[in-house]
Scaffold this active site. Structure first.
Site, short mmCIF file in Angstrom:
data_model
loop_
_atom_site.label_atom_id
_atom_site.label_comp_id
_atom_site.label_asym_id
_atom_site.label_seq_id
_atom_site.Cartn_x
_atom_site.Cartn_y
_atom_site.Cartn_z
N LYS A 24 59.45 29.44 14.39
CA LYS A 24 60.07 30.60 13.75
C LYS A 24 60.50 31.60 14.82
CE LYS A 24 59.65 29.66 9.31
NZ LYS A 24 60.78 29.66 8.36
N ASP A 47 64.01 28.27 13.73
CA ASP A 47 64.42 28.74 12.41
C ASP A 47 64.43 30.27 12.43
OD1 ASP A 47 64.92 29.24 9.76
OD2 ASP A 47 63.03 28.42 9.01
N GLU A 72 68.08 26.44 12.71
CA GLU A 72 68.15 26.57 11.26
C GLU A 72 68.49 28.00 10.86
OE1 GLU A 72 64.94 26.08 7.59
OE2 GLU A 72 64.80 24.74 9.33
N ASP A 76 69.96 26.45 5.61
CA ASP A 76 68.83 26.48 4.69
C ASP A 76 69.12 27.46 3.55
OD1 ASP A 76 66.44 26.54 3.33
OD2 ASP A 76 65.26 27.41 4.94
N LYS A 97 65.25 21.88 -0.15
CA LYS A 97 63.92 22.04 -0.73
C LYS A 97 64.01 21.77 -2.21
CE LYS A 97 62.76 25.43 2.82
NZ LYS A 97 62.35 26.80 3.17
#
Length: 324
Positions: A109, A139, A165, A190, A214
């Site tokens: 992250k 991400d 991402e 995403d 997801k």
């Protein structure tokens, strides 16, 4: 595929739990989850508390699929999984990685509010130092603007990034970043897929090299499969900080995709200090075997949410059911 289930049946099947986290993730130190026991198996309804009812209704549709319809037939029985490093200090990275088994791919992250690019670089460097041969992806959750993203990814590319991402928030900005980087770092979408009214816009705009999908935010496994097929881009399956019951939906999606070129972000149970399944759905030897799970009555009781939080979630089910 929408199951026909009465609201009364849903409410009667519901269990609300509060699961403690090992480390803060997305600002969360405890994860609230509503579980449903349906005729096809256990299901999870766990949109983050700040999501509105329209967005959250897609999560309820996914739970109805899991508990009352079941999952499509798998084409593989083992899913490679990445480890996830939250926006911790570089010194904390080894301990976070130690919670995962046989790490071959790591998602880091970055762009956390209140942190700097120097913090991001130190965190990614610590991962690379700990795992010299691992694939590393970052991400940003849309946390940069275009100039920041190009500067940051150019700097972080020295660590050998598999992809970045959601570096910026919008599809138009994603296209600009991808064009500026000229293929030096692949771009994955995403939020531009799972939180968009038109999840295929990113593919039409040429704004991404791959999709992160997801099951729950897209309305279920079958809905996600349709989006991937229409987009025509490689897909990475990820989770939304789910219990093992929620991870099972992600595993079902990854198992049903025609191709699975990347490790999946389905290892977040390892970030939790509690779960609802006795034999948690966590990676072994770098992957998760495709199998069903069931909530354990003792764990449901141990992590049962306070009455006021349970009531809040049951009210949320009522509102989202009305949206559906």
């Amino acid at each position: 595929m929408m199951a026909m289930v009465s609201l009364a049946e849903l409410l009667a099947a519901a269990h609300v739990v509060t699961l403690p986290m090992r480390v803060k993730f997305r600002g969360v130190v405890e994860r609230e989850v509503l579980l449903l026991e349906g005729p096809a198996g256990w299901a999870e309804f766990s949109p983050f508390v700040e999501y509105d009812d329209v967005e959250s209704a897609r999560w309820l549709a996914a739970a109805l699929e899991a508990g009352w319809v079941g999952y499509p037939a798998p084409v593989r029985d083992w899913i490679p999984v990445n480890a996830t490093v939250p926006a911790v200090s570089a010194a904390e990275v080894p301990a976070v990685l130690g919670a995962f088994d046989a790490v071959h791919t790591v998602k880091v992250k970055v762009a956390e509010a209140g942190q700097s690019l120097r913090d991001d670089a130190a965190r990614v460097a610590a991962v690379r130092h700990s795992l010299p041969d691992a694939s590393i992806r970052v991400d940003a959750n849309g946390g940069w603007d275009v100039d920041q993203a190009v500067r940051a990814l150019t700097m972080l590319s020295v660590f050998g990034l598999e992809y970045a991402e959601q570096p910026v928030a919008s599809v138009a900005e994603m296209a600009l970043v991808r064009r500026a980087l000229s293929g030096s770092v692949l771009i994955a979408a995403d939020e531009s897929v799972r939180k968009a009214s038109d999840p295929l816009a990113v593919a039409r705009a040429g704004a991404a090299d791959l999709l992160v999908v997801k099951a729950a935010p897209l309305g279920g496994v079958r809905a996600a499969l349709e989006i991937v097929a229409e987009a025509g881009l490689p897909a990475v399956v990820s989770s939304a900080l789910d219990s093992s019951v929620g991870i099972r939906a992600g595993v079902a999606l990854a198992a049903a995709l025609p191709a699975l070129p990347y490790a999946c972000g389905l290892g977040t149970v390892s970030l939790m200090a509690g779960d609802v399944v006795a034999d948690s759905l966590v990676a072994v030897s770098g992957g998760i075997a495709v199998r069903d799970v069931a909530a354990d009555p003792e764990l449901l009781a141990r992590f049962a949410a306070p009455a006021e939080r349970s009531d809040w979630w049951l009210d949320r089910v009522r509102r989202c059911y009305a949206v559906l």
